[in-house]
Design an enzyme around this catalytic site. Structure first.
Site, mmCIF file in Angstrom:
data_model
loop_
_atom_site.group_PDB
_atom_site.id
_atom_site.type_symbol
_atom_site.label_atom_id
_atom_site.label_comp_id
_atom_site.label_asym_id
_atom_site.label_seq_id
_atom_site.Cartn_x
_atom_site.Cartn_y
_atom_site.Cartn_z
ATOM 1 C CB THR A 85 -0.981 -0.015 1.185
ATOM 2 O OG1 THR A 85 -0.272 -0.260 2.398
ATOM 3 C CG2 THR A 85 -2.033 -1.097 0.999
ATOM 4 C CB THR A 122 -2.129 -1.296 8.505
ATOM 5 O OG1 THR A 122 -2.592 -1.500 7.177
ATOM 6 C CG2 THR A 122 -0.875 -0.454 8.485
ATOM 7 C CD GLU A 208 2.801 5.399 6.194
ATOM 8 O OE1 GLU A 208 1.931 4.798 5.544
ATOM 9 O OE2 GLU A 208 2.542 6.141 7.160
ATOM 10 C CG ASN A 330 0.359 8.783 7.730
ATOM 11 O OD1 ASN A 330 -0.380 7.823 7.615
ATOM 12 N ND2 ASN A 330 1.680 8.657 7.868
ATOM 13 C CB THR A 335 -7.056 14.179 -0.040
ATOM 14 O OG1 THR A 335 -5.904 14.440 0.770
ATOM 15 C CG2 THR A 335 -8.291 14.092 0.844
#
Length: 335
Positions: A85, A122, A208, A330, A335
């Site tokens: 992802t 996750t 991340e 994040n 969006t």
């Protein structure tokens, strides 16, 4: 269990009765293609929460996947990439050992880069082995390995849904069944820990926005559990993680995090090393070259050692630094 059906990009979580129906339809249709029972399939999903699963896409893909059941390096690589992802790269690992003249193999892949922390993340991870081992022994072995690998990492201290680690064994190596406490069991445990440890560290390394992996070792605690709570508190401290992002040898943040862990210790006995440099001894600050220390903290892998001098408890825990890129990723995830 015969197979695992995985989709990425949608967690199928908080989707109500429609989500449950979509999950059941997925395994029902997959079972038809694989000629097995729906109860013989694992189902895993990862991605955005609260969005209806695009079931038509999943159902269209099942016949294609079912036709390509012959294992290959290419299919494994495609699986590893497909489950990503916010990952920047696929994560794979393998190991083998010899038993009764046979090579026994383990191969695994994982996804995860954010919302990574023990107690539901996750993360998805899958390990397959051609070892012959009873399910109960495999489960106990996995629980032992997980405590030192996947349950000893944190990217951001945040948790989510759908966290899954599966190990599937088919006995195809042709070696005898592994028995508890034997040399073969010890070899299997070591190989499984190699695979799980590698995947866990790859997740942290691909956190991340991460620039570096931080290895936190806590020694001299009253117990291993106490050491782990202290290490986990340090690993999830935003102030500690941002200091590492800036290569700032700010040992005070490490001491403060340890102090709020809920574990009692005497700060006057505590030692801290950062990147191999002693910065605190018996609770007293040490003179050290700040610039040299900062340069060492720029490495891809940085160690922190906290010694409480209070017992024999010890642990290792891994995290990554906390950068502005993590915020950017994040802030715009949907969006």
């Amino acid at each position: 269990m015969r197979a695992v059906v995985v989709n990425a990009g949608n967690a199928n979580c908080a989707t109500g009765a429609a989500g449950h129906a979509a999950a059941w339809r997925t395994v029902s249709e997959a079972a038809k293609h694989l000629r097995c029972e729906p109860e013989e399939l694992f189902l895993c999903s990862t991605g955005v929460i609260g969005v209806p699963l695009p079931l038509d896409k999943v159902l269209r893909g099942l016949p294609i996947v079912a036709r390509h059941q012959r294992p290959s390096a290419r299919s494994f690589a495609e699986l590893s990439l497909a489950i990503c992802t916010t990952d920047t790269r696929p994560k794979t690992a393998s190991a083998f050992f010899k038993m009764a003249g046979k090579r026994v193999h383990l191969v695994g892949c994982a996804k995860g880069a954010g919302m990574i922390h023990p107690n539901m993340a996750t993360m998805l991870a899958f390990v397959a082995t051609d070892a012959a081992i009873a399910p109960r022994l495999l489960q106990k072995t996995l629980e032992e390995v997980v405590a030192r690998t996947f349950n000893a990492i944190s990217v951001d201290g945040d948790t989510s849904t759908n966290d899954t680690l599966l190990v599937l064994a088919n006995g195809k190596a042709g070696a005898p069944s592994i028995k508890k406490g034997t040399s073969a069991h010890r070899a299997f445990l070591a190989a499984l820990e190699d695979v799980c440890g590698s995947l866990a560290l790859q997740i942290v390394g691909d956190g991340e926005g991460a620039q570096r992996v931080i290895e936190i070792e806590v020694r001299g605690a009253k117990s291993d559990a106490s050491a782990k709570r202290i290490a986990a508190t340090i690993a999830t401290s935003p102030l500690v993680k941002t200091a590492f992002a800036g290569a700032d040898p700010n040992w005070g943040r490490i001491l403060a995090a340890a102090g709020r862990s809920g574990e009692k210790f005497d700060p006057g006995k505590l030692d801290i090393k950062m990147a191999g440099i002693p910065v605190l001894r018996r609770g007293q600050p040490l003179n050290f070259n700040e610039r040299a220390a900062s340069n060492r903290l720029l490495a891809k892998h940085v160690s922190v050692v906290v010694d409480l001098h209070a017992g024999d408890g010890a642990t290792r825990y891994w995290t990554c630094d906390f950068t502005a890129e993590y915020v950017r990723i994040n802030a715009s995830y949907r969006t």
